[in-house]
Design a protein around this motif. Sequence first.
Motif, PDB file in Angstrom:
ATOM      1  N   ALA A 202       1.102  -1.195  -0.016  1.00  0.00           N
ATOM      2  CA  ALA A 202       0.219  -0.333  -0.141  1.00  0.00           C
ATOM      3  C   ALA A 202       1.338   1.364  -0.007  1.00  0.00           C
ATOM      4  CB  ALA A 202      -0.693   0.287   1.207  1.00  0.00           C
ATOM      5  N   GLY A 203       1.883   1.383   0.598  1.00  0.00           N
ATOM      6  CA  GLY A 203       3.057   2.385   0.576  1.00  0.00           C
ATOM      7  C   GLY A 203       3.748   2.625  -0.357  1.00  0.00           C
ATOM      8  N   ILE A 204       4.098   1.226  -0.968  1.00  0.00           N
ATOM      9  CA  ILE A 204       3.961   1.792  -2.695  1.00  0.00           C
ATOM     10  C   ILE A 204       3.170   2.358  -3.347  1.00  0.00           C
ATOM     11  CG2 ILE A 204       6.068   0.410  -4.042  1.00  0.00           C
ATOM     12  CD1 ILE A 204       7.265  -2.061  -2.186  1.00  0.00           C
ATOM     13  N   VAL A 205       2.491   1.984  -3.852  1.00  0.00           N
ATOM     14  CA  VAL A 205       1.494   2.020  -4.479  1.00  0.00           C
ATOM     15  C   VAL A 205       1.230   3.867  -4.395  1.00  0.00           C
ATOM     16  CG1 VAL A 205      -1.344   1.867  -5.144  1.00  0.00           C
ATOM     17  CG2 VAL A 205       0.680  -0.181  -5.013  1.00  0.00           C
ATOM     18  N   THR A 206       0.784   4.304  -3.578  1.00  0.00           N
ATOM     19  CA  THR A 206       1.073   5.415  -2.953  1.00  0.00           C
ATOM     20  C   THR A 206       1.984   6.026  -3.487  1.00  0.00           C
ATOM     21  OG1 THR A 206       1.782   5.169  -0.967  1.00  0.00           O
ATOM     22  CG2 THR A 206      -0.707   5.663  -1.457  1.00  0.00           C
ATOM     23  N   LEU A 207       2.847   5.812  -3.276  1.00  0.00           N
ATOM     24  CA  LEU A 207       4.531   6.188  -4.510  1.00  0.00           C
ATOM     25  C   LEU A 207       4.527   6.050  -5.843  1.00  0.00           C
ATOM     26  CD1 LEU A 207       6.937   5.499  -2.168  1.00  0.00           C
ATOM     27  CD2 LEU A 207       5.764   7.612  -1.861  1.00  0.00           C
ATOM     28  N   LEU A 208       3.352   5.823  -6.994  1.00  0.00           N
ATOM     29  CA  LEU A 208       3.072   5.256  -8.033  1.00  0.00           C
ATOM     30  C   LEU A 208       2.425   6.711  -8.794  1.00  0.00           C
ATOM     31  CD1 LEU A 208       3.070   2.138  -8.006  1.00  0.00           C
ATOM     32  CD2 LEU A 208       5.093   2.774  -8.608  1.00  0.00           C
ATOM     33  N   PRO A 209       2.985   6.914  -9.453  1.00  0.00           N
ATOM     34  CA  PRO A 209       1.937   7.895 -10.844  1.00  0.00           C
ATOM     35  C   PRO A 209       0.302   7.666 -10.388  1.00  0.00           C
ATOM     36  CG  PRO A 209       3.059   7.544 -11.658  1.00  0.00           C
ATOM     37  CD  PRO A 209       3.729   6.372 -10.977  1.00  0.00           C
ATOM     38  N   SER A 210       0.690   6.601 -10.610  1.00  0.00           N
ATOM     39  CA  SER A 210      -1.065   5.550 -10.643  1.00  0.00           C
ATOM     40  C   SER A 210      -1.547   5.633  -9.563  1.00  0.00           C
ATOM     41  CB  SER A 210      -1.135   4.363 -10.678  1.00  0.00           C
ATOM     42  OG  SER A 210       0.289   3.648 -10.721  1.00  0.00           O
ATOM     43  N   GLY A 211      -1.420   5.326  -7.928  1.00  0.00           N
ATOM     44  CA  GLY A 211      -1.756   5.959  -6.731  1.00  0.00           C
ATOM     45  C   GLY A 211      -1.420   7.125  -6.812  1.00  0.00           C
ATOM     46  N   ALA A 212      -1.177   7.579  -6.567  1.00  0.00           N
ATOM     47  CA  ALA A 212      -0.898   9.708  -6.306  1.00  0.00           C
ATOM     48  C   ALA A 212      -2.498   9.655  -6.958  1.00  0.00           C
ATOM     49  CB  ALA A 212       0.105  10.184  -6.263  1.00  0.00           C
ATOM     50  N   LEU A 213      -2.300   9.595  -8.066  1.00  0.00           N
ATOM     51  CA  LEU A 213      -3.827   9.991  -8.947  1.00  0.00           C
ATOM     52  C   LEU A 213      -4.868   9.637  -8.287  1.00  0.00           C
ATOM     53  CD1 LEU A 213      -5.225  12.168 -11.036  1.00  0.00           C
ATOM     54  CD2 LEU A 213      -4.043  10.733 -12.476  1.00  0.00           C
TER      55      LEU A 213
END
Length: 252
Positions: A202-213
């Motif tokens: 979950a923490g890694i995904v939020t650092l991706l452009p997809s997760g952040a957007l």
Amino acid sequence: MIATPAAAPASLGRRILLQGRYEALSMLRNGEQLILAIVLPLLALVGLTVTPFLDGFGASRIDVAVPGILALCAMSTAFTGQGIATGFDRRYGVLRFLSTTPLGRGGLLAGKALSVLAVLALQTAAVAAVSLPLGWRPLGAGWLPGLALLVLGAAAFTALGLLVAGTVRPEATLAITNLLWILLAALGGIMMPAERLPGAAAGIVTLLPSGALGEALREAFLSGSLNIGAALILVLWTVLAGAAAIRWFKWN
């Protein structure tokens, strides 16, 4: 004999506008890209609305689903669609030819960015037209940060798409962009909130452009607030991918 005065050349702004219109129409006339840009996001929207995957994340499924679908639209057009189109333009020598015209390299890239925004506007209108009858009730205060984040996300994904298209073979671009579209759509925090993923993922995904957007758009439309951290992540991806594309992009 009276000489006819030569027609004045078009301004750079008009050249960019015409190139953007051409790129947008080409994208919309391409059946595969139209399915990727419009049909699949709308099918995903309906699927998320009638299934329980988003239960517990908001007042209603549709309210949680729509921001993620808008993020998916941005990725579909700016990353996958633009990446594939640019990769094959490069293969057939279109990029090299256009870069030597008065449009120039900067004008060509600006036209591509303009076409992404034009198609994204149509996608947003289509998603809204389907979502509102299904019960979507976004906060009025969420529209301004939501649209700003959508543009920022499109910039990040456009930079990434151009980076891929300008550094690998067109066939590899096709494979990479389609594979990443599937992975990021399913596991990248776009349609499914990152907290649904296990542990550190979950923490890694939020650092991706997809997760952040995805997270930022959900926060904007559900609470009317701007997620500054997610916006900064999108800015960082835009700057880094844009700088890498400028450094390593191959025009032939």
